[in-house]
Design an enzyme around this catalytic site. Structure first.
Site, mmCIF file in Angstrom:
data_model
loop_
_atom_site.group_PDB
_atom_site.id
_atom_site.type_symbol
_atom_site.label_atom_id
_atom_site.label_comp_id
_atom_site.label_asym_id
_atom_site.label_seq_id
_atom_site.Cartn_x
_atom_site.Cartn_y
_atom_site.Cartn_z
ATOM 1 N N LEU A 28 0.843 -1.194 0.000
ATOM 2 C CA LEU A 28 0.000 0.000 0.000
ATOM 3 C C LEU A 28 0.878 1.243 0.000
ATOM 4 C CD1 LEU A 28 -2.536 -1.147 2.736
ATOM 5 C CD2 LEU A 28 -2.879 -1.191 0.259
ATOM 6 N N ASP A 70 2.920 -5.843 2.860
ATOM 7 C CA ASP A 70 3.317 -4.797 3.822
ATOM 8 C C ASP A 70 3.893 -5.371 5.117
ATOM 9 O OD1 ASP A 70 2.212 -2.068 2.721
ATOM 10 O OD2 ASP A 70 0.613 -3.519 2.376
ATOM 11 N N GLU A 75 5.477 -2.821 13.143
ATOM 12 C CA GLU A 75 4.991 -1.920 14.199
ATOM 13 C C GLU A 75 3.469 -1.863 14.231
ATOM 14 O OE1 GLU A 75 5.891 2.607 15.615
ATOM 15 O OE2 GLU A 75 5.374 2.366 13.503
ATOM 16 N N ASP A 76 2.844 -1.947 13.053
ATOM 17 C CA ASP A 76 1.389 -1.818 12.994
ATOM 18 C C ASP A 76 0.662 -3.037 13.552
ATOM 19 O OD1 ASP A 76 1.335 0.751 11.855
ATOM 20 O OD2 ASP A 76 1.760 -0.077 9.881
ATOM 21 N N ARG A 95 -4.083 -6.077 5.517
ATOM 22 C CA ARG A 95 -2.983 -6.230 6.470
ATOM 23 C C ARG A 95 -3.383 -7.025 7.719
ATOM 24 N NH1 ARG A 95 0.673 -1.282 7.662
ATOM 25 N NH2 ARG A 95 1.904 -3.086 8.300
ATOM 26 N N ARG A 142 -6.612 4.758 9.448
ATOM 27 C CA ARG A 142 -6.345 3.376 9.870
ATOM 28 C C ARG A 142 -6.780 3.063 11.311
ATOM 29 N NH1 ARG A 142 -2.152 1.424 6.454
ATOM 30 N NH2 ARG A 142 -2.717 2.087 4.343
ATOM 31 N N HIS A 170 -0.236 8.069 9.506
ATOM 32 C CA HIS A 170 -0.284 7.749 10.931
ATOM 33 C C HIS A 170 0.165 8.940 11.780
ATOM 34 C CE1 HIS A 170 0.453 3.322 9.674
ATOM 35 N NE2 HIS A 170 -0.777 3.387 10.154
ATOM 36 N N CYS A 271 8.559 1.900 11.931
ATOM 37 C CA CYS A 271 7.629 0.911 11.352
ATOM 38 C C CYS A 271 8.180 -0.514 11.310
ATOM 39 C CB CYS A 271 7.259 1.307 9.924
ATOM 40 S SG CYS A 271 6.425 2.877 9.780
#
Length: 282
Positions: A28, A70, A75-76, A95, A142, A170, A271
């Site tokens: 993305l 991704d 981190e996400d 994701r 998000r 973010h 990230c």
């Protein structure tokens, strides 16, 4: 409410995930820039080498998954504070399966796992700024209010405030912690508005380090035995003016780390790792 977390910035372990070949084509991104996969892999290898060899962290590397372009941006997929790990529900549907391998790794490390199972909630770790005293959660494309509420429930010892995120993916696209009580913040109107809201929400007065470039404000602070204050930050090649600002931090060990290629798919330095402090059991 809790004061400054003892040992803020102290980390012993890092979870990272290798770069999938599908990243260049399918990750993305907000822009239409072409990505050089070999350059991304080289940046990632340098990043992992800094964590492992220069800083001495125990690095747990998860394998890449080409079905998850991704997935290098771990981190996400987790928010860790103390011995608790919140496994969120990422905002982008493509994701959501990334959390499975990360959850398994954090379980293996013995952390207490809290899962975000509410299907109305979304949260990306990139929207979560932990200052050592409190959490700020960006409400973005998000991350939503319900996601922030579940995070607050998972980390009851800390205040949680929400911050609207405008013109960025973010919250940490334009800010991060550069030291205890020191917020690195970009210069854009959106970044400065977010900072003002954080200052209004908090009982604590934070110092700020203002960077000319928003992306440069995404840096990684650590406090490590024998090394003291350590900061991974942008290189002078990417952001020469912002790099000069970091150089004013005379008490920090400054480590420039290249992020030029990953930035094309909206990736920042924070990230690519989940940092953890595993306290020794006596």
């Amino acid at each position: 409410m809790a004061g400054l977390m003892s040992g803020f910035g102290c980390f012993t372990h890092a979870v990272v995930r290798a770069v999938p070949e599908s990243l260049a084509r399918d990750a993305l991104r907000s822009g239409g820039l072409e990505v050089d996969l070999l350059k991304v892999q080289k940046e990632y290898e340098e990043y992992v080498s800094v964590l492992k060899h220069r800083l001495g962290l125990e690095v747990l590397e998860l394998p890449a998954d080409d079905a998850l372009p991704d997935c290098v941006f771990v981190e996400d997929a987790a928010v860790v504070c103390g011995d608790t790990a919140l496994v969120p529900r990422p905002g982008a549907p493509s994701r959501r399966r990334e959390t499975e391998a990360v959850k398994a790794a954090l379980t293996q490390l013995g952390l207490n796992i809290v899962e975000m199972s509410d299907e109305s909630a979304t949260l990306d770790g990139g929207d979560v700024l932990f200052t050592g005293r409190e959490f700020f959660v960006g409400l973005s494309k998000r991350t939503n209010q319900r996601g922030a509420e579940i995070l607050a429930d998972a980390f009851k010892d800390y205040a949680v405030s929400t911050v609207p995120v405008r013109d960025a993916l973010h919250l940490k696209s334009f800010c991060s912690m550069a030291g205890p009580g020191l917020i690195a913040i970009g210069s854009s109107e959106a970044a400065q508005k977010a900072l003002k809201i954080m200052q209004q929400m908090s009982d604590h007065r934070y110092d700020k380090l203002t960077l000319p470039d928003d992306s440069a404000a995404n840096c990684i602070y650590m406090n490590l035995p024998g090394k003291g204050d350590v900061l991974l930050h942008c290189t002078p090649e990417e952001f020469p003016e912002s790099a000069k600002v970091f150089e004013k931090l005379k008490d920090h060990m400054l480590i420039p780390v290249t992020n030029q290629e990953k930035a094309k798919v909206d990736g920042g330095l924070t990230c690519c790792s989940v940092l953890i402090n595993m306290k020794k059991k006596i």
